[in-house]
Design a protein around this motif. Structure first.
Motif, short mmCIF file in Angstrom:
data_model
loop_
_atom_site.label_atom_id
_atom_site.label_comp_id
_atom_site.label_asym_id
_atom_site.label_seq_id
_atom_site.Cartn_x
_atom_site.Cartn_y
_atom_site.Cartn_z
N SER A 50 -12.78 0.16 -4.59
CA SER A 50 -12.53 -0.36 -3.26
C SER A 50 -11.36 -0.70 -2.61
N LEU A 51 -10.35 -1.15 -3.63
CA LEU A 51 -9.10 -1.57 -3.00
C LEU A 51 -8.11 -0.41 -3.05
N ARG A 52 -8.32 0.45 -4.27
CA ARG A 52 -7.65 1.56 -4.01
C ARG A 52 -7.84 2.55 -3.24
N LEU A 53 -9.17 2.81 -2.53
CA LEU A 53 -9.35 3.28 -1.55
C LEU A 53 -8.65 3.07 -0.18
N TRP A 54 -8.49 1.57 0.03
CA TRP A 54 -7.96 0.96 1.14
C TRP A 54 -6.70 1.01 1.08
N ARG A 55 -6.02 0.90 -0.25
CA ARG A 55 -4.41 1.12 -0.15
C ARG A 55 -4.15 2.70 0.22
N ASN A 56 -4.92 3.74 -0.25
CA ASN A 56 -4.70 4.95 0.12
C ASN A 56 -4.86 5.26 1.57
N THR A 57 -5.79 4.53 2.20
CA THR A 57 -5.89 4.60 3.61
C THR A 57 -4.79 4.13 4.52
N CYS A 58 -4.20 3.00 4.14
CA CYS A 58 -3.43 2.10 4.83
C CYS A 58 -2.17 3.11 4.52
N GLU A 59 -1.95 3.67 3.44
CA GLU A 59 -0.62 4.54 3.20
C GLU A 59 -0.72 5.77 4.09
N VAL A 60 -1.91 6.21 4.19
CA VAL A 60 -1.93 7.59 5.08
C VAL A 60 -1.64 7.03 6.40
N ILE A 61 -2.22 6.06 7.11
CA ILE A 61 -1.79 5.39 8.38
C ILE A 61 -0.41 5.16 8.46
N GLU A 116 2.28 6.76 6.90
CA GLU A 116 2.78 7.74 7.25
C GLU A 116 2.82 8.40 8.57
N CYS A 117 1.64 8.26 9.08
CA CYS A 117 1.41 8.61 10.36
C CYS A 117 2.39 7.87 11.54
N MET A 118 2.27 6.55 11.08
CA MET A 118 3.22 5.71 12.13
C MET A 118 4.63 6.25 12.00
N ARG A 119 5.04 6.30 10.64
CA ARG A 119 6.60 6.68 10.47
C ARG A 119 7.00 8.00 11.07
N SER A 120 5.98 9.01 10.94
CA SER A 120 6.31 10.23 11.41
C SER A 120 5.98 10.52 12.97
N GLY A 121 5.58 9.43 13.56
CA GLY A 121 5.58 9.36 14.91
C GLY A 121 4.30 9.70 15.60
N VAL A 122 3.44 10.03 14.80
CA VAL A 122 1.79 10.20 15.18
C VAL A 122 1.14 9.10 15.87
N PHE A 123 1.62 7.97 15.38
CA PHE A 123 1.42 6.71 16.09
C PHE A 123 2.52 5.84 16.47
N ARG A 124 2.38 5.36 17.53
CA ARG A 124 3.43 4.22 18.13
C ARG A 124 3.66 3.07 17.11
N PRO A 125 4.60 2.48 17.00
CA PRO A 125 4.94 1.42 16.02
C PRO A 125 3.95 0.00 16.15
N MET A 126 3.39 -0.43 15.36
CA MET A 126 2.28 -1.54 15.55
C MET A 126 1.94 -1.95 14.04
N ASP A 127 1.06 -3.06 14.01
CA ASP A 127 0.81 -3.39 12.74
C ASP A 127 -0.18 -2.38 11.84
N GLY A 128 0.25 -1.93 10.79
CA GLY A 128 -0.22 -1.10 10.07
C GLY A 128 -1.57 -1.39 9.64
N GLU A 129 -1.56 -2.42 8.87
CA GLU A 129 -2.85 -3.20 8.39
C GLU A 129 -4.14 -3.36 9.45
N THR A 130 -3.64 -3.75 10.43
CA THR A 130 -4.64 -4.10 11.75
C THR A 130 -5.18 -2.52 12.08
#
Lengths: 202, 202
Positions: free
Chosen positions: A132-143, A145-159
């Motif tokens: 469960s935690l591994r899956l969660w970490r993976n999801t956070c990482e992907v999100i 990456e989206c933020m860093r590459s400008g797909v999303f505007r900067p905000m709290d990644g975890e939230t």
DNA sequence: AAATTATAATTAACGATGTTAAGTATGGGC
DNA sequence: GCCCATACTTAACATCGTTAATTATAATTT
């Protein structure tokens, strides 16, 4: 290999066998019709034997959850290896989550309907190596990456990750738990949800 | 008022009393610890007496759901009367849904964890005057008004309504069912979700 | 007022459930 | 051949939703 190891191995195999039987029992009879006694009947042992391999029903359900998360992990891992864009990766990951969960509704029910503290207390969760935690970490990482590459505007990644996940979870659980309401096509709805979210956080 | 009416009235009152007791039992002991027998003990009657007023447990749960939806209906009705913009109306309605549901988690569990066919089959749902349907119609109307006034771009209103609702449901159910994961502040998350959705479908 | 009938409540019971405690079989180590 | 740990079973407990049979209660009819 000595006797002890051999016996331990046999024990592990049997435990896995019970889990396997539990999974098919879930798939065939559904969450509501799953019971320790029925599981025991399936594997042709007395109900109490299971308690030699699992502390209690919750312990068994925990392993069922982990199995479910392991599959989702495999899915996201495979997608991330494809080398596609972060946006496409996230989209595919979410679609994969939806597809797999809808294909295994009874397992999904376990994850969200059994003991809400199946993984212990919140503060312990992140100190325990679980699927469960591994899956969660993976999801956070992907999100991230989206933020860093400008797909999303900067905000709290975890939230944002939780928002994404919970929206997808809402979609899945609507389909799985609501059988008295005329729902649209899952693919159409998934597309609309993801389109909205991607545009909404751009 | 004759004998029959008086007795019927008494019966209705008793039924309402049982419902009331069921609601507090839910609130105090939780969904998992709710049982017909405990409810009977609460109202100081034998368990079987309840069956003179409710067909079975599901019938009782149905009325609990309707009660929950009635409150949400009252909420949205009040908001719509305020005369604020469609966008603000929808936003407040969703926030109201979240707030009330999080304040009554055990009732919320009933709505989504008991028999998935509590309201019958999907095709029957829309031919039956229930609080659930009224709430749903209200939600669709608000979303339609948003679309007509340009808050949302043109698309299938019904599907968009389900998307909105299921996303909010996902948020609520995450908070209610997940007690082993460190969740953010509900208000922060609600704001982020709604901001995203509103921007996403503009 | 007494007898009858309808209604409401109760007790007893059935087949489930998760789980614990006590007892039995099995098979390796001395 | 005896000992002991391990694996497994049986029996039991307290719970659950629900049905059938039964009793108490109140209303209606005679």
């Amino acid at each position: 290999m000595g006797f002890k190891e051999r016996r331990q191995k046999h024990k592990d195999e049997f435990k896995a066998e019970i889990l396997e039987a539990a999974l098919t029992l879930f798939a065939q009879e559904g969450y509501a019709n799953f019971s320790m006694r029925k599981l025991a009947a399936r594997i042709d042992y007395s109900p109490t034997t299971i308690y030699n391999y699992f502390r209690d029903k919750d312990d068994l359900l925990f392993h069922i959850c982990e199995n479910h998360y392991a599959h989702l992990m495999e899915e996201i891992r495979e997608i991330r290896k494809r080398g596609i864009s972060p946006e496409e990766t996230l989209r595919e990951a979410m679609l994969g989550y939806i597809r797999y969960s809808l294909a295994h509704p009874e397992q999904y029910k376990v994850v969200f309907f059994s003991n809400p503290q199946l993984y212990g207390r919140p503060e312990e969760f992140k100190n325990r190596d679980t699927m469960s935690l591994r899956l969660w970490r993976n999801t956070c990482e992907v999100i991230d990456e989206c933020m860093r590459s400008g797909v999303f505007r900067p905000m709290d990644g975890e939230t944002l990750s939780i928002v994404f996940w919970s929206a997808v979870h809402g979609l899945v659980s609507s389909f799985i738990f609501t059988k008295d309401f005329p729902m649209p096509d899952p693919d159409v709805m998934a597309k609309m949800l993801l389109d909205g979210l991607f545009k909404g956080y751009k």
